[in-house]
Design a protein around this motif. Structure first.
Motif, PDB file in Angstrom:
ATOM      1  N   SER A  71      53.837  53.094 -18.766  1.00 15.91           N
ATOM      2  CA  SER A  71      54.984  52.408 -18.177  1.00 15.91           C
ATOM      3  C   SER A  71      55.508  51.352 -19.144  1.00 15.91           C
ATOM      4  O   SER A  71      54.792  50.918 -20.051  1.00 15.91           O
ATOM      5  N   GLU A 105      41.082  65.494 -12.098  1.00 16.81           N
ATOM      6  CA  GLU A 105      42.361  64.792 -12.052  1.00 16.81           C
ATOM      7  C   GLU A 105      42.141  63.310 -12.356  1.00 16.81           C
ATOM      8  O   GLU A 105      41.016  62.826 -12.270  1.00 16.81           O
ATOM      9  N   ASP A 106      43.198  62.607 -12.692  1.00 17.99           N
ATOM     10  CA  ASP A 106      43.090  61.160 -12.867  1.00 17.99           C
ATOM     11  C   ASP A 106      43.004  60.497 -11.490  1.00 17.99           C
ATOM     12  O   ASP A 106      43.182  61.159 -10.454  1.00 17.99           O
ATOM     13  N   ASP A 107      42.756  59.199 -11.448  1.00 23.19           N
ATOM     14  CA  ASP A 107      42.534  58.470 -10.192  1.00 23.19           C
ATOM     15  C   ASP A 107      43.702  58.565  -9.200  1.00 23.19           C
ATOM     16  O   ASP A 107      43.504  58.441  -8.009  1.00 23.19           O
ATOM     17  N   ASP A 108      44.906  58.738  -9.712  1.00 21.63           N
ATOM     18  CA  ASP A 108      46.074  58.771  -8.830  1.00 21.63           C
ATOM     19  C   ASP A 108      46.603  60.180  -8.608  1.00 21.63           C
ATOM     20  O   ASP A 108      47.719  60.345  -8.111  1.00 21.63           O
ATOM     21  N   ASN A 109      45.812  61.168  -8.997  1.00 22.04           N
ATOM     22  CA  ASN A 109      46.185  62.577  -8.802  1.00 22.04           C
ATOM     23  C   ASN A 109      47.577  62.906  -9.340  1.00 22.04           C
ATOM     24  O   ASN A 109      48.362  63.591  -8.683  1.00 22.04           O
ATOM     25  N   MET A 110      47.863  62.400 -10.509  1.00 21.30           N
ATOM     26  CA  MET A 110      49.155  62.695 -11.147  1.00 21.30           C
ATOM     27  C   MET A 110      49.019  63.784 -12.213  1.00 21.30           C
ATOM     28  O   MET A 110      49.977  64.483 -12.526  1.00 21.30           O
ATOM     29  N   ASP A 124      43.105  54.164 -17.851  1.00 24.14           N
ATOM     30  CA  ASP A 124      42.404  53.803 -16.615  1.00 24.14           C
ATOM     31  C   ASP A 124      41.193  54.708 -16.364  1.00 24.14           C
ATOM     32  O   ASP A 124      40.516  54.571 -15.364  1.00 24.14           O
TER      33      ASP A 124
END
Ligand code: EN5
Length: 380
Positions: free
Chosen positions: A200, A69-74, A353
């Motif tokens: 974003s 997963e990515d760092d923010d678990n998205m 990121d």
């Protein structure tokens, strides 16, 4: 820290100077343990046969629910079954290098190796080894320290084949990376990327402005660009091996391997060649399909992502070739194209990121760190 990695033949930053370039430990075939490592109660080793639909489905589900997963678990990678067959059943694959661990028939751990020939730092230095990938432990049993056991077991199975090195990548840092690169992304569907939180908008930007910024022509520009076919294999192999000599770390490809890795497979790998004159291939581009599951979003379940694979230009300007890759990916329905290097600034790739660290097991390099542009390997 790194209880496990401290015990492994990996160069450690402090003692780097003392080591000679080459293998850190000399392996002795007769000393390799003959039977699998011990597992705790109810856990058992299981060689996965990906040609079997039921077993392939088990691997698919384990990875879909528990892999990177990515760092923010998205977002979480969602490798398809056909992709896994492509990635893990190349020519010369060994049946016991797709290592599973099961509890009551349920797959809870996985690690894989495939055989590769890696050139390290100079053309003469050619090493047969394994490429390790898809290390995954089910989220519910992460406290059991199964990962080191999976790593040790596949190491043993590689040693038994008289191979003593491995190459692998990871998002995290463990002792000791040989290179670190950043992911670069190029938006193909700005609106969706914003809606799922992948990118974003800055204060002064609007969705429609972004869409305009990333707009692409409808058709590729390079004359003679067409999907790769079997008859191109010999020429693509030559182009590829010649191009890769420019790097300090690269695989040597046989024609059989090029056929496996590059012939287009729907929703897995796309390769386009440039046939300038009748029958003569001068350039090619390729990307693979690795969607990510969008973990919590009411509108979308997936991001369709294309990852740049190998791109070789001898006649077409590389920026034009990559621009055509963007158009082709867009037309195949992708939302985004990833890439590892920075030379396509003009094409509006932006750093993400995520980091990717490269590792070599049981090998000390002459130059301890390689620059990203010296790395010629792509692990899927
Ligand atoms: C297996 N051998 O971190 C190893 N992805 O940048 C696999 N970020 O998607 C190791 N966090 O930056 C894999 N958007 C390691 C990578 C794991 C996955 C990962 C990163 C790569 C990623 C995105 C989404 C971040 C969401 C919040 C990101 C912003 C960039 C922007 C997007 C649109 C176009 C311009 C650039």
């Amino acid at each position: 820290p790194h209880q496990f990695w401290q015990t492994q033949p990996m160069p450690n930053i402090n003692e780097m100077e003392k080591l000679q370039p080459g293998p850190i430990q000399q392996g002795v075939l007769a000393e390799v343990r003959k039977d699998p490592l011990n597992l705790i109660d109810k856990f058992e080793w299981f060689n996965v046969d990906l040609r079997n639909d039921e077993q392939a489905q088990q691997v698919y589900t384990l990875l879909k629910e528990n892999y990177v997963e990515d760092d923010d678990n998205m977002f979480r990678f969602d490798y398809s079954i056909e992709f896994l067959r492509w990635a893990l059943l190349p020519p010369g694959q060994y049946a016991d290098w797709l290592v599973g661990v099961r509890v009551n028939q349920k797959l809870v751990g996985f690690i894989t190796g495939i055989p590769v020939t890696l050139h390290i730092e100079n053309e003469q230095n050619k090493v047969k080894m394994t490429e390790i990938n898809f290390l995954c432990v089910h989220k519910k049993i992460r406290a059991n320290r199964l990962a080191p056991v999976l790593i040790k077991e596949i190491t043993r199975r590689v040693h038994i084949k008289n191979m003593w090195q491995a190459v692998y990548t990871a998002g995290i840092v463990v002792p000791t990376p040989i290179s670190q690169t950043r992911y670069y992304h190029r938006s193909l569907n700005a609106k969706k990327l914003i809606e799922v939180g992948f990118s974003s908008l800055s204060a002064r930007q609007t969705i429609s402005r972004q869409q305009k910024l990333y707009k692409l022509p409808e058709e590729p520009k390079t004359p003679g660009l067409r999907p790769m076919k079997k008859k191109d294999v010999a020429q693509v192999t030559k182009l590829l091996n010649e191009y890769l000599k420019n790097f300090k770390l690269y695989f040597k490809y046989t024609e059989e391997e090029v056929k496996h890795w590059f012939i287009p497979r729907k929703d897995v790998i796309s390769t386009y060649v440039v046939e300038k004159e009748q029958g003569i291939v001068t350039d090619f581009l390729s990307f693979y399909n690795l969607p990510s599951q969008v973990i919590k979003n009411p509108k979308y379940t997936h991001l369709k992502a294309a990852y740049s694979y190998y791109n070789v230009a001898t006649q077409t300007p590389i920026v034009q070739l990559m621009h055509d890759a963007l158009i082709l990916a867009k037309n195949e329905g992708y939302d985004i194209l990833w890439i590892m290097k920075n030379f396509q600034r003009k094409l509006m790739f932006c750093p993400g990121d995520g980091q990717l660290n490269y590792y070599l097991y049981n090998w000390k390099l002459e130059s301890n760190m390689l620059k990203p542009e010296e790395i010629g390997i792509v692990l899927v």
